[in-house]
Design a protein around this motif. Structure first.
Motif, PDB file in Angstrom:
ATOM      1  N   VAL A   1       3.539  42.402  87.378  1.00 59.50           N
ATOM      2  CA  VAL A   1       3.763  41.702  86.660  1.00 59.50           C
ATOM      3  C   VAL A   1       1.897  41.442  86.668  1.00 59.50           C
ATOM      4  N   SER A   2       1.185  41.369  85.565  1.00 66.97           N
ATOM      5  CA  SER A   2      -0.035  41.793  85.567  1.00 66.97           C
ATOM      6  C   SER A   2      -0.998  40.035  84.642  1.00 66.97           C
ATOM      7  N   PRO A   3      -1.842  39.566  85.622  1.00 69.59           N
ATOM      8  CA  PRO A   3      -2.488  38.525  84.278  1.00 69.59           C
ATOM      9  C   PRO A   3      -2.758  39.195  82.482  1.00 69.59           C
ATOM     10  N   SER A   4      -2.833  40.748  82.870  1.00 68.89           N
ATOM     11  CA  SER A   4      -3.773  41.079  81.909  1.00 68.89           C
ATOM     12  C   SER A   4      -2.186  41.320  80.763  1.00 68.89           C
ATOM     13  N   ALA A   5      -0.870  41.292  81.311  1.00 72.11           N
ATOM     14  CA  ALA A   5      -0.078  40.784  80.515  1.00 72.11           C
ATOM     15  C   ALA A   5       0.651  40.011  80.113  1.00 72.11           C
ATOM     16  N   ILE A   6       0.508  38.814  80.954  1.00 70.00           N
ATOM     17  CA  ILE A   6       1.161  37.272  80.907  1.00 70.00           C
ATOM     18  C   ILE A   6       0.304  36.830  79.731  1.00 70.00           C
ATOM     19  N   SER A   7      -1.315  37.523  79.576  1.00 71.16           N
ATOM     20  CA  SER A   7      -1.945  37.359  78.444  1.00 71.16           C
ATOM     21  C   SER A   7      -1.629  37.545  77.052  1.00 71.16           C
ATOM     22  N   LYS A   8      -1.349  38.888  77.062  1.00 70.03           N
ATOM     23  CA  LYS A   8      -1.102  39.590  76.047  1.00 70.03           C
ATOM     24  C   LYS A   8       0.429  38.871  75.262  1.00 70.03           C
ATOM     25  N   ILE A   9       1.228  39.026  76.500  1.00 69.44           N
ATOM     26  CA  ILE A   9       2.540  38.133  76.078  1.00 69.44           C
ATOM     27  C   ILE A   9       2.432  36.590  75.040  1.00 69.44           C
ATOM     28  N   ASP A  12       0.589  36.867  71.638  1.00 75.01           N
ATOM     29  CA  ASP A  12       1.326  37.695  70.892  1.00 75.01           C
ATOM     30  C   ASP A  12       1.722  36.763  70.100  1.00 75.01           C
ATOM     31  N   ALA A  13       2.044  36.642  68.947  1.00 71.23           N
ATOM     32  CA  ALA A  13       2.468  35.494  68.268  1.00 71.23           C
ATOM     33  C   ALA A  13       3.736  35.457  67.672  1.00 71.23           C
ATOM     34  N   SER A  14       4.029  37.175  67.883  1.00 76.38           N
ATOM     35  CA  SER A  14       5.180  38.319  66.892  1.00 76.38           C
ATOM     36  C   SER A  14       6.621  37.133  68.353  1.00 76.38           C
ATOM     37  N   LYS A  15       6.257  37.348  69.279  1.00 75.35           N
ATOM     38  CA  LYS A  15       7.055  37.327  70.178  1.00 75.35           C
ATOM     39  C   LYS A  15       7.230  35.958  70.276  1.00 75.35           C
ATOM     40  N   GLY A  16       6.602  34.965  70.597  1.00 73.79           N
ATOM     41  CA  GLY A  16       6.885  33.770  71.057  1.00 73.79           C
ATOM     42  C   GLY A  16       6.860  33.305  71.491  1.00 73.79           C
ATOM     43  N   PRO A  17       7.059  31.936  71.899  1.00 72.53           N
ATOM     44  CA  PRO A  17       7.334  30.900  72.806  1.00 72.53           C
ATOM     45  C   PRO A  17       7.307  30.899  74.192  1.00 72.53           C
ATOM     46  N   GLY A  18       8.801  31.668  73.792  1.00 69.39           N
ATOM     47  CA  GLY A  18       9.839  31.597  74.234  1.00 69.39           C
ATOM     48  C   GLY A  18       9.655  32.744  75.361  1.00 69.39           C
ATOM     49  N   SER A  19       9.248  33.642  75.091  1.00 65.37           N
ATOM     50  CA  SER A  19       9.355  35.479  76.094  1.00 65.37           C
ATOM     51  C   SER A  19       8.987  35.513  77.094  1.00 65.37           C
ATOM     52  N   LEU A  20       8.244  34.489  77.523  1.00 63.15           N
ATOM     53  CA  LEU A  20       7.507  35.185  78.354  1.00 63.15           C
ATOM     54  C   LEU A  20       8.513  34.847  80.386  1.00 63.15           C
ATOM     55  N   LYS A  21       9.443  33.964  79.706  1.00 64.23           N
ATOM     56  CA  LYS A  21      10.538  33.746  81.272  1.00 64.23           C
ATOM     57  C   LYS A  21      11.037  34.445  80.902  1.00 64.23           C
ATOM     58  N   PRO A  22      11.705  35.937  79.338  1.00 63.63           N
ATOM     59  CA  PRO A  22      12.338  37.119  80.394  1.00 63.63           C
ATOM     60  C   PRO A  22      11.641  37.618  80.483  1.00 63.63           C
ATOM     61  N   TYR A  23      10.481  38.404  80.391  1.00 64.88           N
ATOM     62  CA  TYR A  23      10.057  39.421  80.770  1.00 64.88           C
ATOM     63  C   TYR A  23       9.185  39.119  82.435  1.00 64.88           C
ATOM     64  N   LEU A  24       8.943  37.442  83.009  1.00 66.46           N
ATOM     65  CA  LEU A  24       8.849  37.679  84.549  1.00 66.46           C
ATOM     66  C   LEU A  24      10.471  37.775  85.101  1.00 66.46           C
ATOM     67  N   ALA A  25      10.980  37.555  84.439  1.00 68.65           N
ATOM     68  CA  ALA A  25      12.774  37.577  84.949  1.00 68.65           C
ATOM     69  C   ALA A  25      12.647  39.248  84.965  1.00 68.65           C
ATOM     70  N   HIS A  26      12.794  40.028  84.217  1.00 65.36           N
ATOM     71  CA  HIS A  26      12.683  41.581  83.711  1.00 65.36           C
ATOM     72  C   HIS A  26      12.217  42.201  84.966  1.00 65.36           C
ATOM     73  N   ALA A  27      10.981  41.538  85.320  1.00 61.18           N
ATOM     74  CA  ALA A  27       9.481  42.414  86.138  1.00 61.18           C
ATOM     75  C   ALA A  27       9.797  42.257  87.490  1.00 61.18           C
ATOM     76  N   LEU A  28      10.905  40.888  87.484  1.00 56.88           N
ATOM     77  CA  LEU A  28      10.833  41.030  89.276  1.00 56.88           C
ATOM     78  C   LEU A  28      12.381  41.273  89.264  1.00 56.88           C
ATOM     79  N   THR A  29      13.370  41.781  88.371  1.00 55.69           N
ATOM     80  CA  THR A  29      14.574  42.332  88.663  1.00 55.69           C
ATOM     81  C   THR A  29      14.089  43.677  88.758  1.00 55.69           C
ATOM     82  N   GLN A  30      13.024  44.939  87.954  1.00 55.24           N
ATOM     83  CA  GLN A  30      12.636  45.823  88.468  1.00 55.24           C
ATOM     84  C   GLN A  30      12.345  46.134  90.096  1.00 55.24           C
TER      85      GLN A  30
END
Length: 124
Positions: A1-9, A12-30
């Motif tokens: 998880v990096s600030p640049s990745a969070i900013s990129k998400i 990115d209009a194609s990802k939608g506003p709800g995409s950050l939480k799943p990204y963070l959950a995935h990153a923490l699981t990894q």
């Protein structure tokens, strides 16, 4: 998880506003899986997402992955088996290791083989 990745998400209009939480959950699981593998003393391990697909059958896939592992230099940290969002024209291959290329800007985490050294770097 990096600030640049969070900013990129977020940007990115194609990802939608709800995409950050799943990204963070995935990153923490990894991170949890990587940590457990390091604690177990594994020299090399892989993490694959459950939706990974290959155009090869399972025997061919295993053969290609084994060839790439066999060609990894001792200095290798990770072997990315997923190239989403990678600029493939910038991947650097060598004649002595035709099955392994040096990634330019790996982004996705769909299929990664970690060396113990690389895993420890990720956890830093």
């Amino acid at each position: 998880v990096s600030p640049s990745a969070i900013s990129k998400i977020k940007d990115d209009a194609s990802k939608g506003p709800g995409s950050l939480k799943p990204y963070l959950a995935h990153a923490l699981t990894q991170v949890k899986q990587i940590s457990a593998s390091v604690e177990a003393g594994l020299e090399m391990f892989a993490i694959f997402e459950d939706d990974m697909m290959t155009y090869l059958d399972s025997v061919q896939t295993r053969h290609v992955i084994q060839n790439a592992i066999d060609q990894l230099p001792a200095s290798a940290d990770l072997l990315f088996l997923d190239g989403c969002f990678e600029d493939c024209s910038r991947i650097q291959y060598s004649q002595s290791r035709p099955n392994v290329g040096k990634a330019f800007g790996p982004y996705c985490t769909g299929a990664i083989i970690f060396t113990s050294k690389g895993a420890r770097k990720v956890l830093e």
